[in-house]
Motif scaffolding. Structure first.
Motif, PDB file in Angstrom:
ATOM      1  N   SER A 115       1.246  -1.098   0.219  1.00 37.63           N
ATOM      2  CA  SER A 115       0.226   0.038   0.014  1.00 37.63           C
ATOM      3  C   SER A 115       0.989   1.344  -0.245  1.00 37.63           C
ATOM      4  CB  SER A 115      -1.167   0.057   1.429  1.00 37.63           C
ATOM      5  OG  SER A 115      -0.313  -0.220   2.400  1.00 37.63           O
ATOM      6  N   LYS A 116       2.098   1.197   0.550  1.00 42.51           N
ATOM      7  CA  LYS A 116       3.365   1.907   0.786  1.00 42.51           C
ATOM      8  C   LYS A 116       4.180   1.800  -0.257  1.00 42.51           C
ATOM      9  CE  LYS A 116       0.928   4.413   4.064  1.00 42.51           C
ATOM     10  NZ  LYS A 116       1.051   4.493   5.632  1.00 42.51           N
ATOM     11  N   GLY A 117       4.347   1.149  -1.482  1.00 43.30           N
ATOM     12  CA  GLY A 117       5.295   0.624  -2.091  1.00 43.30           C
ATOM     13  C   GLY A 117       5.863   2.001  -1.977  1.00 43.30           C
ATOM     14  N   ARG A 118       7.450   2.112  -2.031  1.00 46.49           N
ATOM     15  CA  ARG A 118       8.145   3.078  -2.599  1.00 46.49           C
ATOM     16  C   ARG A 118       9.751   3.151  -3.432  1.00 46.49           C
ATOM     17  NH1 ARG A 118       9.333   2.729   3.044  1.00 46.49           N
ATOM     18  NH2 ARG A 118      12.310   2.290   3.431  1.00 46.49           N
ATOM     19  N   GLY A 119       9.854   4.110  -4.092  1.00 47.78           N
ATOM     20  CA  GLY A 119      11.439   4.459  -4.712  1.00 47.78           C
ATOM     21  C   GLY A 119      11.733   5.216  -4.153  1.00 47.78           C
ATOM     22  N   ARG A 120      12.911   5.335  -4.951  1.00 51.13           N
ATOM     23  CA  ARG A 120      14.402   6.770  -4.559  1.00 51.13           C
ATOM     24  C   ARG A 120      13.149   7.827  -3.992  1.00 51.13           C
ATOM     25  NH1 ARG A 120      18.383   7.376  -7.426  1.00 51.13           N
ATOM     26  NH2 ARG A 120      17.203   7.141  -9.329  1.00 51.13           N
ATOM     27  N   LEU A 121      14.318   8.743  -3.021  1.00 47.29           N
ATOM     28  CA  LEU A 121      14.178  10.127  -2.954  1.00 47.29           C
ATOM     29  C   LEU A 121      11.947   9.671  -2.643  1.00 47.29           C
ATOM     30  CD1 LEU A 121      16.098  11.158  -6.248  1.00 47.29           C
ATOM     31  CD2 LEU A 121      16.554  11.281  -3.702  1.00 47.29           C
ATOM     32  N   TYR A 133       7.078  -8.190  -5.889  1.00 51.79           N
ATOM     33  CA  TYR A 133       7.774  -7.009  -4.672  1.00 51.79           C
ATOM     34  C   TYR A 133       8.893  -7.748  -3.593  1.00 51.79           C
ATOM     35  CZ  TYR A 133       3.943  -5.077  -7.150  1.00 51.79           C
ATOM     36  OH  TYR A 133       3.270  -4.780  -7.737  1.00 51.79           O
ATOM     37  N   LEU A 134      10.116  -7.323  -3.121  1.00 52.73           N
ATOM     38  CA  LEU A 134      10.936  -7.872  -2.550  1.00 52.73           C
ATOM     39  C   LEU A 134      12.119  -7.153  -1.741  1.00 52.73           C
ATOM     40  CD1 LEU A 134      13.576  -9.885  -3.254  1.00 52.73           C
ATOM     41  CD2 LEU A 134      12.292 -10.546  -4.753  1.00 52.73           C
ATOM     42  N   SER A 135      12.107  -7.761  -0.710  1.00 55.19           N
ATOM     43  CA  SER A 135      13.400  -7.514   0.133  1.00 55.19           C
ATOM     44  C   SER A 135      14.374  -7.741   0.851  1.00 55.19           C
ATOM     45  CB  SER A 135      12.136  -6.066   1.110  1.00 55.19           C
ATOM     46  OG  SER A 135      11.810  -5.504   0.450  1.00 55.19           O
ATOM     47  N   ALA A 186      11.357  -2.795 -14.255  1.00 47.41           N
ATOM     48  CA  ALA A 186      11.928  -3.606 -12.456  1.00 47.41           C
ATOM     49  C   ALA A 186      12.027  -2.344 -12.488  1.00 47.41           C
ATOM     50  CB  ALA A 186      12.666  -4.963 -12.620  1.00 47.41           C
ATOM     51  N   GLY A 187      12.656  -2.011 -10.780  1.00 47.31           N
ATOM     52  CA  GLY A 187      13.288  -0.834 -10.216  1.00 47.31           C
ATOM     53  C   GLY A 187      14.111  -1.824  -8.522  1.00 47.31           C
ATOM     54  N   ILE A 188      14.972  -1.013  -8.631  1.00 42.91           N
ATOM     55  CA  ILE A 188      15.810  -1.411  -7.139  1.00 42.91           C
ATOM     56  C   ILE A 188      15.678  -0.050  -5.884  1.00 42.91           C
ATOM     57  CG2 ILE A 188      17.756  -2.349  -6.121  1.00 42.91           C
ATOM     58  CD1 ILE A 188      18.426  -3.839  -8.937  1.00 42.91           C
ATOM     59  N   LEU A 189      16.224  -0.546  -5.097  1.00 46.45           N
ATOM     60  CA  LEU A 189      15.715   0.970  -3.557  1.00 46.45           C
ATOM     61  C   LEU A 189      16.780   0.005  -2.865  1.00 46.45           C
ATOM     62  CD1 LEU A 189      15.574   2.800  -2.083  1.00 46.45           C
ATOM     63  CD2 LEU A 189      13.215   1.930  -0.869  1.00 46.45           C
ATOM     64  N   VAL A 208       8.906  -6.368  -9.307  1.00 47.32           N
ATOM     65  CA  VAL A 208       9.162  -6.397 -11.034  1.00 47.32           C
ATOM     66  C   VAL A 208       7.557  -6.648 -11.261  1.00 47.32           C
ATOM     67  CG1 VAL A 208       9.718  -8.044 -11.901  1.00 47.32           C
ATOM     68  CG2 VAL A 208      10.704  -7.909 -10.429  1.00 47.32           C
ATOM     69  N   ASN A 209       7.020  -5.810 -12.706  1.00 49.81           N
ATOM     70  CA  ASN A 209       6.104  -5.887 -12.748  1.00 49.81           C
ATOM     71  C   ASN A 209       6.251  -6.812 -13.837  1.00 49.81           C
ATOM     72  OD1 ASN A 209       5.504  -3.240 -11.868  1.00 49.81           O
ATOM     73  ND2 ASN A 209       6.679  -2.044 -14.063  1.00 49.81           N
ATOM     74  N   VAL A 210       5.234  -8.103 -12.795  1.00 44.68           N
ATOM     75  CA  VAL A 210       5.066  -9.406 -13.558  1.00 44.68           C
ATOM     76  C   VAL A 210       3.585  -9.441 -14.359  1.00 44.68           C
ATOM     77  CG1 VAL A 210       5.375 -12.430 -13.020  1.00 44.68           C
ATOM     78  CG2 VAL A 210       6.570 -10.330 -11.876  1.00 44.68           C
TER      79      VAL A 210
HETATM   80  C1  BT5 Z   1      12.832   2.581  -7.968  1.00 49.05           C
HETATM   81  O1  BT5 Z   1      12.798   4.057  -7.565  1.00 49.05           O
HETATM   82  O2  BT5 Z   1      12.581   2.331  -9.401  1.00 49.05           O
HETATM   83  C2  BT5 Z   1      12.930   2.108  -6.298  1.00 49.05           C
HETATM   84  C3  BT5 Z   1      11.471   0.450  -6.598  1.00 49.05           C
HETATM   85  C4  BT5 Z   1      11.596  -0.177  -5.782  1.00 49.05           C
HETATM   86  C5  BT5 Z   1      10.421  -1.117  -5.063  1.00 49.05           C
HETATM   87  C6  BT5 Z   1      10.372  -2.046  -4.255  1.00 49.05           C
HETATM   88  S1  BT5 Z   1       9.249  -3.071  -4.394  1.00 49.05           S
HETATM   89  C7  BT5 Z   1       9.907  -3.692  -2.980  1.00 49.05           C
HETATM   90  C8  BT5 Z   1      10.449  -2.546  -1.777  1.00 49.05           C
HETATM   91  N1  BT5 Z   1       9.834  -2.182  -1.306  1.00 49.05           N
HETATM   92  C9  BT5 Z   1       9.619  -0.701  -1.629  1.00 49.05           C
HETATM   93  O3  BT5 Z   1       8.423   0.211  -0.893  1.00 49.05           O
HETATM   94  N2  BT5 Z   1       9.581  -0.219  -2.550  1.00 49.05           N
HETATM   95  C10 BT5 Z   1      11.485  -1.845  -3.088  1.00 49.05           C
HETATM   96  P1  BT5 Z   1      13.072   5.280  -8.938  1.00 49.05           P
HETATM   97  O4  BT5 Z   1      13.908   5.214  -9.286  1.00 49.05           O
HETATM   98  O5  BT5 Z   1      13.143   6.427  -8.022  1.00 49.05           O
HETATM   99  O6  BT5 Z   1      12.330   5.199  -9.650  1.00 49.05           O
HETATM  100  C11 BT5 Z   1      10.459   5.385  -8.765  1.00 49.05           C
HETATM  101  C12 BT5 Z   1       9.676   5.618  -9.933  1.00 49.05           C
HETATM  102  O7  BT5 Z   1       9.588   4.487 -10.849  1.00 49.05           O
HETATM  103  C13 BT5 Z   1       8.336   6.099  -9.704  1.00 49.05           C
HETATM  104  O8  BT5 Z   1       8.750   7.932  -9.847  1.00 49.05           O
HETATM  105  C14 BT5 Z   1       7.599   6.362 -11.526  1.00 49.05           C
HETATM  106  O9  BT5 Z   1       7.724   7.119 -12.130  1.00 49.05           O
HETATM  107  C15 BT5 Z   1       7.865   5.525 -11.312  1.00 49.05           C
HETATM  108  N3  BT5 Z   1       7.367   3.420 -11.469  1.00 49.05           N
HETATM  109  C16 BT5 Z   1       6.471   3.809 -10.008  1.00 49.05           C
HETATM  110  N4  BT5 Z   1       6.317   2.662 -10.042  1.00 49.05           N
HETATM  111  C17 BT5 Z   1       7.045   1.668 -10.873  1.00 49.05           C
HETATM  112  C18 BT5 Z   1       6.097   0.630 -11.808  1.00 49.05           C
HETATM  113  N5  BT5 Z   1       5.368  -0.537 -11.234  1.00 49.05           N
HETATM  114  N6  BT5 Z   1       6.589   0.378 -13.063  1.00 49.05           N
HETATM  115  C19 BT5 Z   1       7.656   0.748 -13.321  1.00 49.05           C
HETATM  116  N7  BT5 Z   1       7.545   2.416 -12.664  1.00 49.05           N
HETATM  117  C20 BT5 Z   1       6.778   2.549 -12.367  1.00 49.05           C
END
Ligand code: BT5
Length: 323
Positions: A115-121, A133-135, A186-189, A208-210
């Motif tokens: 519900s609160k998945g996050r990326g960088r910054l 979604y894994l850590s 996919a993205g990594i944090l 990872v978007n599966v």
């Molecule tokens: C990332 O950040 O790409 C890191 C993502 C990490 C997610 C994992 S899921 C398991 C674990 N638990 C968490 O809470 N997080 C980690 P960044 O480079 O800052 O990219 C974020 C940007 O990607 C957003 O601002 C959107 O533009 C885009 N985005 C958001 N959701 C997306 C998705 N599902 N697929 C592709 N792009 C996405």
């Protein structure tokens, strides 16, 4: 115990076995066998029963559950402890909580949605059902300013794990994006918890978007379903990523990061390309020419010929791609 029962069912694969046989092998009473089989059915396993022949496992659930991931995982550190959730705020937050409580490395937290998945910054990571979604919690012997190395290591592990599990031709966009046809798959944090100068804990969060469609995700995303038009096993993908991460993490702790840099070079979408980098109020352009082995920084040759190491960025855009 369900784990042992599941292993037995999987080993027997196409054969029917009886409850009596299971009771003998696992050394538990018949009514306990029935209870355990019911538990597996509740988790979504389809177990066929034919009178006078016995039972057989015919389908495993699409859910990522710890038994599925533990089955034949064969890792040394990553995945020693696996926790799976249907819905959670963020797997990184849960991993942090468990790291503080258990004080061990190798913990893996997996959720079906966040519900609160996050990326960088503090950016949002869209985490609907169908994604992985894994850590992972690690305790590396590195200093706090070596985080970039772990982006390198984990991006190689994720790209290779995805290629192995699904055959998808994905590439790494430095530092943390896994791309297919210029769209983000996919993205990594990487988040660090520091004690004096050392990394006390490192948490690698991987999204990872599966099995979902990218129309439900931010623009410029893609999914494995969209790219391949087929449904993939979340557990198999998770396992391949965890296996690679385990091997590369152990190797990196013994030998340093250079082996991962050479693998990264083969998978990078930006090496040799002209890129634009935004970092705070600053914008830089140049050729991405390499990686600094000591820090993991991206080396950028700017137009005045200087080589500039870039450790951390807000965004990177490829202007003219080599690939
Ligand atoms: C990332 O950040 O790409 C890191 C993502 C990490 C997610 C994992 S899921 C398991 C674990 N638990 C968490 O809470 N997080 C980690 P960044 O480079 O800052 O990219 C974020 C940007 O990607 C957003 O601002 C959107 O533009 C885009 N985005 C958001 N959701 C997306 C998705 N599902 N697929 C592709 N792009 C996405």
């Amino acid at each position: 115990m369900e784990n042992l029962l599941l292993n037995l069912l999987k080993e027997k694969d196409s054969e029917f076995i009886t409850n009596g046989y299971i009771s003998g092998v696992l050394k538990i009473p018949i009514d306990e066998v029935e209870k355990r089989l019911d538990n597996l059915r509740k988790l979504g396993y389809r177990i066929q029963f034919i009178p006078h022949r016995g039972i057989k496992l015919i389908d495993t659930p699409d859910k990522v559950i710890s038994y599925e991931i533990k089955y034949n995982l064969d890792t040394q550190i990553v995945g020693r402890y696996i926790y799976c959730f249907d819905n959670i705020d963020s797997t990184n937050d849960k991993a942090k909580e468990l790291a503080a409580e258990l004080n061990v490395e190798g913990i893996v937290v997996i959720a079906q949605r966040q519900s609160k998945g996050r990326g960088r910054l503090h950016r949002k990571w869209a985490s609907p059902k169908g994604g992985l979604y894994l850590s992972v919690v690690l305790k590396p012997k590195n200093s706090h300013n070596e985080l970039a190395k772990f982006y390198l290591l984990s991006s190689v592990a994720v790209a290779q794990g995805l290629r192995k599990a699904t055959g998808i031709k994905c590439f790494i966009k430095w530092p943390n994006d896994i791309m297919v046809n210029d769209r983000k798959l996919a993205g990594i944090l990487a988040e660090s918890f520091i004690n004096e100068d050392q990394l006390e804990f490192l948490i690698l969060g991987i999204g990872v978007n599966v099995n979902l469609e990218s129309k439900y995700l931010p623009k410029e995303s893609t999914t494995l379903f969209d790219e391949t038009k087929s449904v993939h096993s979340l557990a198999d993908i998770a396992k391949e990523i965890l296996r690679k991460l385990d091997i590369y993490y152990i190797k990196c702790q013994k030998e340093g990061i250079s082996f991962a840099i050479s693998k990264w070079k083969n998978l990078s979408s930006c090496l040799g390309s002209r890129v634009n980098i935004i970092y705070g109020a600053e914008e830089i352009e140049g050729m991405a020419v390499g990686i600094d082995e000591n820090t993991g920084a991206l080396l950028l040759r700017t137009d005045n010929g200087f080589i500039r190491p870039v450790l951390s960025i807000d965004a990177l855009k490829i202007i003219r791609s080599k690939r």
